[in-house]
Design a protein around this motif. Structure first.
Motif, mmCIF file in Angstrom:
data_model
loop_
_atom_site.group_PDB
_atom_site.id
_atom_site.type_symbol
_atom_site.label_atom_id
_atom_site.label_comp_id
_atom_site.label_asym_id
_atom_site.label_seq_id
_atom_site.Cartn_x
_atom_site.Cartn_y
_atom_site.Cartn_z
ATOM 1 N N VAL A 165 0.831 -1.176 0.113
ATOM 2 C CA VAL A 165 -0.097 -0.106 -0.064
ATOM 3 C C VAL A 165 0.768 1.303 0.121
ATOM 4 O O VAL A 165 1.352 1.607 1.044
ATOM 5 N N ASP A 166 0.940 1.793 -1.464
ATOM 6 C CA ASP A 166 1.944 2.745 -1.490
ATOM 7 C C ASP A 166 1.959 4.073 -0.255
ATOM 8 O O ASP A 166 3.132 4.291 0.324
ATOM 9 N N LEU A 167 0.691 4.693 0.230
ATOM 10 C CA LEU A 167 0.533 5.506 1.022
ATOM 11 C C LEU A 167 1.065 5.083 2.513
ATOM 12 O O LEU A 167 1.755 5.842 3.104
ATOM 13 N N LEU A 168 0.723 3.808 2.918
ATOM 14 C CA LEU A 168 1.447 3.459 4.225
ATOM 15 C C LEU A 168 2.802 3.473 4.058
ATOM 16 O O LEU A 168 3.376 3.803 5.143
ATOM 17 N N ARG A 169 3.380 2.711 3.092
ATOM 18 C CA ARG A 169 4.757 2.505 2.997
ATOM 19 C C ARG A 169 5.731 3.645 3.087
ATOM 20 O O ARG A 169 6.654 3.999 3.791
ATOM 21 N N ARG A 170 5.037 4.849 2.148
ATOM 22 C CA ARG A 170 5.804 6.007 2.012
ATOM 23 C C ARG A 170 5.542 6.808 3.305
ATOM 24 O O ARG A 170 6.433 7.368 3.770
ATOM 25 N N GLY A 171 4.449 6.717 3.901
ATOM 26 C CA GLY A 171 4.163 7.418 5.210
ATOM 27 C C GLY A 171 5.015 7.060 6.351
ATOM 28 O O GLY A 171 5.646 7.628 7.243
ATOM 29 N N ALA A 172 5.141 5.677 6.512
ATOM 30 C CA ALA A 172 5.809 4.846 7.480
ATOM 31 C C ALA A 172 7.588 5.321 7.177
ATOM 32 O O ALA A 172 8.248 5.352 8.311
ATOM 33 N N ARG A 173 7.870 5.275 6.048
ATOM 34 C CA ARG A 173 9.404 5.615 5.825
ATOM 35 C C ARG A 173 9.696 7.097 6.175
ATOM 36 O O ARG A 173 10.710 7.292 6.771
ATOM 37 N N LYS A 174 8.780 8.170 5.878
ATOM 38 C CA LYS A 174 8.864 9.259 6.035
ATOM 39 C C LYS A 174 9.034 9.365 7.778
ATOM 40 O O LYS A 174 9.766 10.199 8.207
ATOM 41 N N LEU A 175 8.186 8.873 8.429
ATOM 42 C CA LEU A 175 8.106 8.921 9.746
ATOM 43 C C LEU A 175 9.073 8.159 10.609
ATOM 44 O O LEU A 175 9.116 7.926 11.892
#
Length: 416
Positions: A165-175
């Motif tokens: 899930v791109d949104l989850l993966r990118r958000g988790a990486r950013k945080l």
């Protein structure tokens, strides 16, 4: 389309990037295509650029992109759009190639791998990265560490449900937050399809012995051949080294986690600054790596272009290349060696195919005693010793010698 010529009609597939993008794979494909044009072949390149019609390139081949070959952003989901796959198959069919050479296939989707052999066109696959079994491309896992190689259970945990899930993966990486591990079999289903794509290929060309070893674990039925790519740096005239009162150690490329920013800083921080000067030329991936480098005494010299290399190499006594991922066949290593520069490098990926005790030092960055050995090697090196390496380091394969090897591979593919 390109002018009709005697000889083979060759189609190169290199998705995700415009063919003129200054990256290792695109540089290779562009140089190879130009050398094949010079050899009298009709050459076409399906790239990841914006062109949607075949257009003459300045180097003599024809180039175009397609919606399926342009990748807006990286995703761990395998594309499922069958219509786009059929569109690309139609593009290939219209070219009427004698042979297709795949380099990058990001964006093409599982349906493409499943249906391509229906065209009846012989094809070869070059393995420049690990995308064709690892959607993360680098085999750096969800913890951002080298995974050590593919295994079904491990891969299904790494490419989990939430990771796709791109949104989850990118958000988790950013945080900097870890996603919960929920295993998914999608990567296994994807790779089962790609296994057939590999098995039906005339040849699968691994750019180093380590790459072949790793791919054989997943796709043992393919017809492999380790084939070192040619580098234009093998043709350069080596500049005379400039004089210096200190040993000049140079790193090139991108300063990042994967490229070994922490390893480079750990080594540089222990070298005597009155006798050894460490410089980095290239892009800094994140500000934290730049800060770490400067704290270790590394001079950040900024981006460079190919025309800058002779000057950089003339001011270099030892090259350093310390990736922490299984770098397939780093062209920076080839450039150092072709300029006669000894190399200190991590024992990763394809590097051991090129570096040994005759032209530098290999070490395991995961073992403190090995890092100590790298530090000691550099601290003890003198400019005179570095100069002696220049006299005995030979040149690697040229683009033309590699093209001749590929011509034999293509010929064998065409006769079955």
């Amino acid at each position: 389309m390109a002018d009709e010529r005697a000889g083979q009609r060759i189609l190169h597939v290199s998705s995700a990037f415009d063919i003129d993008f200054p990256g290792g794979i695109t540089n290779y494909v562009r140089t190879l295509a130009a050398s094949q044009v010079a050899d009298g072949q009709s050459v076409f390149v399906l790239d990841g650029g914006a062109l949607t019609d075949w257009t003459p390139h300045g180097l003599g081949f024809a180039v175009r992109g397609d919606d399926a070959t342009r990748v807006d952003h990286f995703s761990l989901r395998s594309p499922e759009d069958a219509a786009k796959s059929r569109d690309v198959l139609q593009v290939v069919r219209a070219v009427r190639p004698d042979i297709v050479h795949f380099h990058l296939t990001i964006g093409l989707g599982v349906e493409f791998y499943r249906r391509f052999s229906d065209l009846g066109v012989p094809y070869v696959i070059s393995l420049h990265d690990y995308y064709l079994y690892c959607p993360r491309i680098t085999m750096m896992d969800f913890t951002n560490e080298d995974c050590g190689g593919p295994e079904r259970a491990k891969c299904e945990r790494c490419i989990g449900v939430l990771d796709q899930v791109d949104l989850l993966r990118r958000g988790a990486r950013k945080l900097s937050l870890p996603l919960p591990r929920i295993r998914s079999s999608s990567v296994t289903r994807r790779n089962d399809v790609i296994a057939g794509f590999f098995a039906r290929a005339s040849r699968v060309l691994a750019v180093s012995g380590r790459v072949e070893e790793l791919f054989r674990r997943v796709y043992p039925d393919a017809k492999y051949l380790t084939s070192h790519i040619g580098s234009a740096s093998a043709l350069v005239e080596r500049p005379a080294p400039t004089r210096s009162d200190v040993l000049r150690v140079t790193a090139l490329g991108t300063l990042s986690k994967y490229k070994g920013a922490e390893v480079l800083a750990a080594i540089a921080g222990r070298l005597p600054r009155d006798r050894v000067r460490v410089r980095f030329f290239g892009r800094v991936d994140e500000p934290r790596w730049g800060r770490l480098a400067e704290q270790a005494g590394i001079e950040l010299r900024g981006a460079y272009v190919p025309a800058d290399l002779p000057g950089i190499m003339a001011d270099t006594d030892v090259g350093v290349m310390v990736p922490v991922w299984e770098d397939n066949a780093p062209q920076v290593v080839m450039e150092f060696l072709n300029y006669g520069i000894p190399v200190v490098a991590t024992r990763m990926g394809g590097i051991p195919d090129f570096v040994d005790e005759r032209n530098g030092l290999l070490f395991d960055h995961r073992r403190p005693t090995e890092v100590d050995r790298a530090v000691q090697f550099l601290a003890a090196m003198t400019a005179t010793q570095a100069a002696s390496y220049r006299e005995r380091i030979g040149r690697l394969e040229t683009p033309d010698s590699h093209r001749r090897e590929l011509r034999s591979v293509y010929a064998a593919s065409l006769v079955g």
